[in-house]
Write an enzyme that holds these catalytic residues in place. Structure first.
Site, short mmCIF file in Angstrom:
data_model
loop_
_atom_site.label_atom_id
_atom_site.label_comp_id
_atom_site.label_asym_id
_atom_site.label_seq_id
_atom_site.Cartn_x
_atom_site.Cartn_y
_atom_site.Cartn_z
N ASP A 59 20.23 -16.88 -12.59
CA ASP A 59 20.81 -18.22 -12.65
C ASP A 59 22.17 -18.17 -13.37
O ASP A 59 22.88 -19.18 -13.46
CB ASP A 59 19.86 -19.25 -13.27
CG ASP A 59 19.45 -18.92 -14.70
OD1 ASP A 59 19.88 -17.87 -15.22
OD2 ASP A 59 18.71 -19.71 -15.30
N SER A 60 22.56 -16.97 -13.82
CA SER A 60 23.94 -16.75 -14.26
C SER A 60 24.92 -17.13 -13.16
O SER A 60 26.11 -17.33 -13.43
CB SER A 60 24.15 -15.28 -14.66
OG SER A 60 23.70 -14.41 -13.63
N ASP A 98 15.67 -15.55 -10.11
CA ASP A 98 15.44 -16.38 -11.30
C ASP A 98 14.87 -17.73 -10.90
O ASP A 98 15.34 -18.35 -9.94
CB ASP A 98 16.79 -16.66 -11.98
CG ASP A 98 16.90 -16.01 -13.34
OD1 ASP A 98 15.86 -15.65 -13.93
OD2 ASP A 98 18.04 -15.84 -13.81
N LYS A 126 11.68 -14.33 -11.91
CA LYS A 126 11.85 -14.19 -13.35
C LYS A 126 11.84 -15.57 -13.99
O LYS A 126 12.43 -16.50 -13.44
CB LYS A 126 13.18 -13.48 -13.67
CG LYS A 126 13.45 -13.38 -15.16
CD LYS A 126 14.57 -12.41 -15.47
CE LYS A 126 15.95 -12.96 -15.32
NZ LYS A 126 16.25 -14.13 -16.18
N GLU A 128 11.90 -17.66 -18.01
CA GLU A 128 12.25 -17.51 -19.43
C GLU A 128 11.17 -18.08 -20.33
O GLU A 128 10.66 -19.18 -20.08
CB GLU A 128 13.58 -18.23 -19.71
CG GLU A 128 14.75 -17.64 -18.93
CD GLU A 128 16.08 -18.31 -19.28
OE1 GLU A 128 16.11 -19.17 -20.18
OE2 GLU A 128 17.08 -17.95 -18.63
N GLU A 195 16.84 -10.02 -23.98
CA GLU A 195 18.28 -10.31 -24.06
C GLU A 195 18.69 -10.58 -25.50
O GLU A 195 18.07 -11.42 -26.19
CB GLU A 195 18.61 -11.53 -23.17
CG GLU A 195 20.09 -11.90 -23.22
CD GLU A 195 20.54 -12.83 -22.11
OE1 GLU A 195 19.74 -13.14 -21.20
OE2 GLU A 195 21.71 -13.26 -22.16
O1 KIV Z 1 20.72 -14.98 -15.05
C1 KIV Z 1 20.91 -13.77 -15.29
O2 KIV Z 1 21.83 -13.14 -14.77
C2 KIV Z 1 20.01 -13.11 -16.21
C3 KIV Z 1 20.38 -11.75 -16.69
C4 KIV Z 1 21.44 -11.88 -17.71
C5 KIV Z 1 19.22 -10.98 -17.18
O3 KIV Z 1 19.03 -13.67 -16.59
#
Ligand code: KIV
Length: 279
Positions: A59-60, A98, A126, A128, A195
């Site tokens: 989600d970056s 994510d 993924k 959090e 992280e």
């Molecule tokens: O969103 C993302 O790119 C991430 C990485 C920094 C692990 O969660």
């Protein structure tokens, strides 16, 4: 136009596509895992050709693709769209998507979002945090959805945390992280991203859990490392550059070279060094 580097790697046997059970085998065998984020098919193909093991549609993308100031505005539609793009570029790497902000707020919402990610081509999602997310992890895993957990600095918690800060610095916070890591592994997660945590805390967690840990600003003793693509390439995204970021394009000389240089440095243990880690 990108041309795959073949000369130095031509003698390598064809590599098998990654599967989820192979991750645990990698940890048992002491084989470090190389992970990068990707958002489109062309960069994904470069990563696959460079031998990157795991590709994350993070989600970056909210910050590095959409130009937002945090990951919070990212939607499930965004992640599903970029997952489908990235999937078309991969033939070997394992694709992880994510779950964006609040898509995992309840087990049912997480199941809907995860199903869309897997149908778009991901092999794992993924999410959090621990706490109430443990129930979400169990719910997904029981429904055949492999999960990667993410602890330490969890960017979706930026408002509560008051910024992007190193986590687990005092003993109480470190103990909580160790406890959460054990809990997400017990809940059924197959992988754990750590992280921005002190190297020793990440090393202790890595030794304590049977699932592979993937560090980003978590020191050299994790089972693997991840970087955001734009950070690997030294692209100025308008955001503060954290200490753990290294511009591999400067070393590698080309996009493919940067990916190879990162993969080599992760596998030989030279990245991250002390200059790119937290005490
Ligand atoms: O969103 C993302 O790119 C991430 C990485 C920094 C692990 O969660």
């Amino acid at each position: 136009m990108y041309t795959p580097i073949t000369s130095a790697h031509a003698a390598e046997p064809p590599r098998k596509p990654w599967t989820v059970p192979m991750l645990a085998d990698a940890k048992r065998g002491g084989r470090r895992l190389v992970m990068l984020t990707a958002y489109d098919a062309s960069f994904a193909r470069c990563m696959d050709d460079a031998g990157v093991d795991l590709v994350l549609v993070g989600d970056s993308l909210g910050m590095v693709v959409q130009g937002q100031t945090s990951t919070l505005p990212v939607s499930v539609d965004d992640i599903a769209y970029h997952t489908a793009c990235v999937a078309r570029g991969l033939s070997r790497a394992l694709l992880i998507s994510d779950l964006p902000f609040q898509a995992d707020a309840t087990p049912e919402r997480a199941l809907d979002a995860s199903t869309r990610c897997l149908q778009a081509g991901a092999a794992m999602v993924k999410l959090e945090g621990a706490g109430h997310k443990l129930e979400v992890i169990r719910f997904l895993v029981e429904r055949e959805i492999p999960v990667c957990a993410h602890l330490g600095l969890t960017p979706q918690s930026v408002l509560r945390l008051g910024g992007y800060k190193v986590q687990g610095r005092d003993e109480r916070a470190a103990a909580r992280l160790r406890e959460d890591a054990r809990a997400v592994a017990e809940a059924g997660a197959s992988l754990l991203v750590l992280e921005c945590v002190p190297s020793q805390v990440a090393a202790d967690i890595t030794a304590a859990v049977s699932i592979p840990t993937i560090g980003i600003g978590a020191g050299p003793q994790c089972d693997g490392q991840v970087l955001v693509l734009h950070d690997l390439l030294g692209i100025n995204t308008g955001h503060r550059r954290p200490k753990f970021v290294k511009d591999f394009l400067a070393d590698g000389g080309s996009v493919a070279g940067a990916m190879h240089a990162f993969a080599d440095a992760v596998r030989d243990g030279s990245f991250p060094d002390a200059a790119h880690s937290y005490e």
